[in-house]
Design a protein around this motif. Sequence first.
Motif, short mmCIF file in Angstrom:
data_model
loop_
_atom_site.label_atom_id
_atom_site.label_comp_id
_atom_site.label_asym_id
_atom_site.label_seq_id
_atom_site.Cartn_x
_atom_site.Cartn_y
_atom_site.Cartn_z
N ALA A 184 -46.81 -79.83 13.31
CA ALA A 184 -47.94 -79.69 12.39
C ALA A 184 -48.70 -78.39 12.66
CB ALA A 184 -48.87 -80.89 12.51
N VAL A 185 -48.89 -78.06 13.93
CA VAL A 185 -49.59 -76.82 14.27
C VAL A 185 -48.81 -75.62 13.76
CG1 VAL A 185 -50.27 -75.31 16.19
CG2 VAL A 185 -50.82 -77.75 16.27
N CYS A 186 -47.52 -75.59 14.03
CA CYS A 186 -46.69 -74.45 13.62
C CYS A 186 -46.62 -74.30 12.10
CB CYS A 186 -45.30 -74.58 14.21
SG CYS A 186 -45.25 -74.39 16.01
N SER A 187 -46.47 -75.41 11.39
CA SER A 187 -46.38 -75.32 9.93
C SER A 187 -47.72 -74.88 9.33
CB SER A 187 -45.93 -76.65 9.33
OG SER A 187 -46.90 -77.67 9.59
N GLY A 188 -48.81 -75.38 9.91
CA GLY A 188 -50.13 -74.99 9.42
C GLY A 188 -50.40 -73.51 9.62
N MET A 189 -50.03 -73.00 10.80
CA MET A 189 -50.25 -71.58 11.08
C MET A 189 -49.35 -70.70 10.22
SD MET A 189 -50.83 -71.60 15.23
CE MET A 189 -51.47 -69.93 15.27
N LYS A 190 -48.11 -71.15 10.02
CA LYS A 190 -47.18 -70.37 9.20
C LYS A 190 -47.66 -70.27 7.75
CE LYS A 190 -42.28 -70.11 7.88
NZ LYS A 190 -40.95 -70.75 8.00
N ALA A 191 -48.22 -71.37 7.23
CA ALA A 191 -48.68 -71.39 5.84
C ALA A 191 -49.87 -70.46 5.63
CB ALA A 191 -49.05 -72.81 5.44
N LYS A 192 -50.56 -70.12 6.72
CA LYS A 192 -51.76 -69.27 6.60
C LYS A 192 -51.48 -67.82 6.96
CE LYS A 192 -54.95 -73.11 7.48
NZ LYS A 192 -53.91 -74.14 7.72
N LEU A 193 -50.21 -67.46 7.11
CA LEU A 193 -49.88 -66.06 7.34
C LEU A 193 -50.25 -65.24 6.10
CD1 LEU A 193 -46.37 -66.36 9.05
CD2 LEU A 193 -48.56 -65.79 10.16
N GLY A 194 -50.69 -64.04 6.29
CA GLY A 194 -51.05 -63.20 5.16
C GLY A 194 -52.54 -63.24 4.89
N GLU A 195 -52.92 -62.80 3.71
CA GLU A 195 -54.33 -62.69 3.34
C GLU A 195 -54.65 -63.66 2.21
OE1 GLU A 195 -55.20 -58.61 2.52
OE2 GLU A 195 -54.69 -57.95 4.55
N PRO A 196 -55.94 -64.00 2.04
CA PRO A 196 -56.34 -64.98 1.01
C PRO A 196 -56.03 -64.49 -0.40
CG PRO A 196 -58.12 -64.60 2.60
CD PRO A 196 -57.08 -63.55 2.85
N THR A 197 -55.72 -65.47 -1.25
CA THR A 197 -55.47 -65.17 -2.66
C THR A 197 -56.29 -66.10 -3.54
OG1 THR A 197 -53.58 -66.69 -2.73
CG2 THR A 197 -53.11 -64.37 -2.23
#
Length: 260
Positions: A205-218
């Motif tokens: 869960a930690v890894c998937s959550g961090m991966k989904a937040k890679l990049g900048e806000p849209t």
Amino acid sequence: KMALRWDSSSTSAVPDHLRYLIRNAKIAASKVALLIVAEGRSGSSLLGEMVFDSRPDFMYLYEPCRQRADWEDKNGAGHLFGPDCARSAVLSVTCGLAFDEFVQLRADRNAFFQHSAKGRVIYGEQEVSMEYLMWITQCWRSHRAAKVIRMFDLNLPFEWLPPSIRVLHLVRHPREVVSSRLSLQAFRTKSFFNPTGTNPGVAAAVCSGMKAKLGEPTLLGGAPLRKEAFFLLRYDRLMSNAQPVVTQLYKWLRLGSPLP
């Protein structure tokens, strides 16, 4: 969208209550509206309370998306994740919560009262309608910050956001986040933060959550948030070099020097 127009040479014709709203809306638009986005157990509470709630010119909101087991009860405090959480958080820092949404937020006494200096001022024995008016007034006149750990990604479900909006993404080494979560029973049981209810589930869960937040806000439609409105902060930098990092944060937010 509604626009108000009048002849500036005859503002005396504007009703007093409308003039009051216009004046305070201008004040509110000049204030910082900050979202602190992070994973649970990444140090976001420490950041929010140490750096923002400690300032008398800030209204700090602790977890406006906070989950409660009894969220459907009239005394529940909401059960918001993903886009719903992002929407609620943005409305919280732009003073846009409707009365019923404020009642939900206020119902979580632990979040509204314990973790918020101005929340303690507002939260009292008076009628909730009076508390709502106090919250709106304080919100208009203060900088605002809210920390959230229940957003799926950095997508904000709005076509447009005011220039006052800022997004601070706090990241911590996943090993440290996992270790911290495993130390708490609440994270070891099956939940949003651990869909399988197992120790490996915590790490996944930690890894998937961090991966989904890679990049900048849209924004809606994939348009990027303004570049100057986004700040990526590493937790280890904050802990090892707090004063320069906080000074940099305040400069980014145009708040001047940190308080002594």
